[in-house]
Design an enzyme around this catalytic site. Structure first.
Site, mmCIF file in Angstrom:
data_model
loop_
_atom_site.group_PDB
_atom_site.id
_atom_site.type_symbol
_atom_site.label_atom_id
_atom_site.label_comp_id
_atom_site.label_asym_id
_atom_site.label_seq_id
_atom_site.Cartn_x
_atom_site.Cartn_y
_atom_site.Cartn_z
ATOM 1 N N HIS A 15 0.828 -1.194 0.000
ATOM 2 C CA HIS A 15 0.000 0.000 0.000
ATOM 3 C C HIS A 15 0.870 1.255 0.000
ATOM 4 C CE1 HIS A 15 -0.343 0.870 4.658
ATOM 5 N NE2 HIS A 15 0.898 0.696 4.286
ATOM 6 N N CYS A 34 5.604 5.855 4.553
ATOM 7 C CA CYS A 34 4.398 5.205 4.026
ATOM 8 C C CYS A 34 3.837 5.932 2.814
ATOM 9 C CB CYS A 34 3.336 5.079 5.121
ATOM 10 S SG CYS A 34 3.737 3.793 6.311
ATOM 11 N N HIS A 40 4.970 -0.059 -0.480
ATOM 12 C CA HIS A 40 5.718 -0.945 0.414
ATOM 13 C C HIS A 40 4.723 -1.966 0.956
ATOM 14 C CE1 HIS A 40 3.886 2.005 3.078
ATOM 15 N NE2 HIS A 40 3.894 1.061 3.991
ATOM 16 N N HIS A 42 3.242 -5.043 3.800
ATOM 17 C CA HIS A 42 3.086 -5.474 5.192
ATOM 18 C C HIS A 42 2.597 -6.919 5.197
ATOM 19 C CE1 HIS A 42 3.499 -1.543 7.139
ATOM 20 N NE2 HIS A 42 2.782 -1.034 6.147
ATOM 21 N N ASP A 80 -4.799 -10.694 -0.589
ATOM 22 C CA ASP A 80 -3.468 -11.289 -0.478
ATOM 23 C C ASP A 80 -2.652 -11.076 -1.753
ATOM 24 O OD1 ASP A 80 -1.469 -12.707 0.938
ATOM 25 O OD2 ASP A 80 -1.980 -14.543 -0.144
ATOM 26 N N HIS A 81 -1.428 -10.606 -1.570
ATOM 27 C CA HIS A 81 -0.510 -10.326 -2.678
ATOM 28 C C HIS A 81 -1.074 -9.291 -3.649
ATOM 29 C CE1 HIS A 81 1.488 -13.783 -0.966
ATOM 30 N NE2 HIS A 81 2.580 -13.419 -1.627
ATOM 31 N N GLU A 125 -0.922 -4.453 11.635
ATOM 32 C CA GLU A 125 -0.127 -4.042 10.475
ATOM 33 C C GLU A 125 1.344 -4.392 10.717
ATOM 34 O OE1 GLU A 125 -0.982 -0.540 7.653
ATOM 35 O OE2 GLU A 125 0.426 0.226 9.134
#
Ligand code: NI
Length: 136
Positions: A15, A34, A40, A42, A80-81, A125
């Site tokens: 994100h 961020c 980047h 998480h 996811d991903h 997170e």
């Protein structure tokens, strides 16, 4: 007598925190690393908590097999991903902070779970930063 059942799930996602109405300088000031335009990632840890009466016939508050598959289809397969900003419709115009992700997850799961049961979302997170949302 009410009991809470909890199911843990994981997803990895990228994100960027960014407010399009602000200058790059203000975004960098508020969101720090961020706001990196290259995104980047998480490793998010999700805890879905369902609270209610124990059903007298099953002894369950909720069948965990059903909760597991709901989380898989509604959340893990969607997030996811993924790049949350670019690939998840809800975040096209909504900043994908942990707070907003938790609210989006709650909104996705709420209609799929019996109205008699209370739903609460906990989203980590990082191992030290986590948020909770219960629909208030
Ligand atoms: Ni981040």
């Amino acid at each position: 007598m009410k009991v809470t059942v909890n199911r843990i799930a994981h997803f990895n996602a990228a994100h960027r925190l960014y407010n399009a109405d602000w200058t790059d300088a203000r975004n960098a000031n508020v969101f720090g690393k961020c706001a990196n335009p290259h995104y980047h990632g998480h490793n998010y840890e999700l805890i879905v908590s369902v609270k209610g009466e124990i059903h007298p016939e099953t002894g369950f508050v909720m069948d965990m097999k059903i909760l597991k598959s709901l989380i898989e289809t509604e959340i893990e397969e969607q997030f996811d991903h993924k790049n949350l900003n670019e690939e998840v419709r809800e975040f096209k115009t909504l900043n994908p902070t942990a707070e907003n992700i938790a609210v989006v997850i709650w909104n996705k799961l709420r209609p799929k779970i019996d109205k008699k049961l209370a739903l609460s979302i906990t989203l980590y997170e990082t191992s030290r930063n986590f948020v909770t949302y219960s629909g208030e």
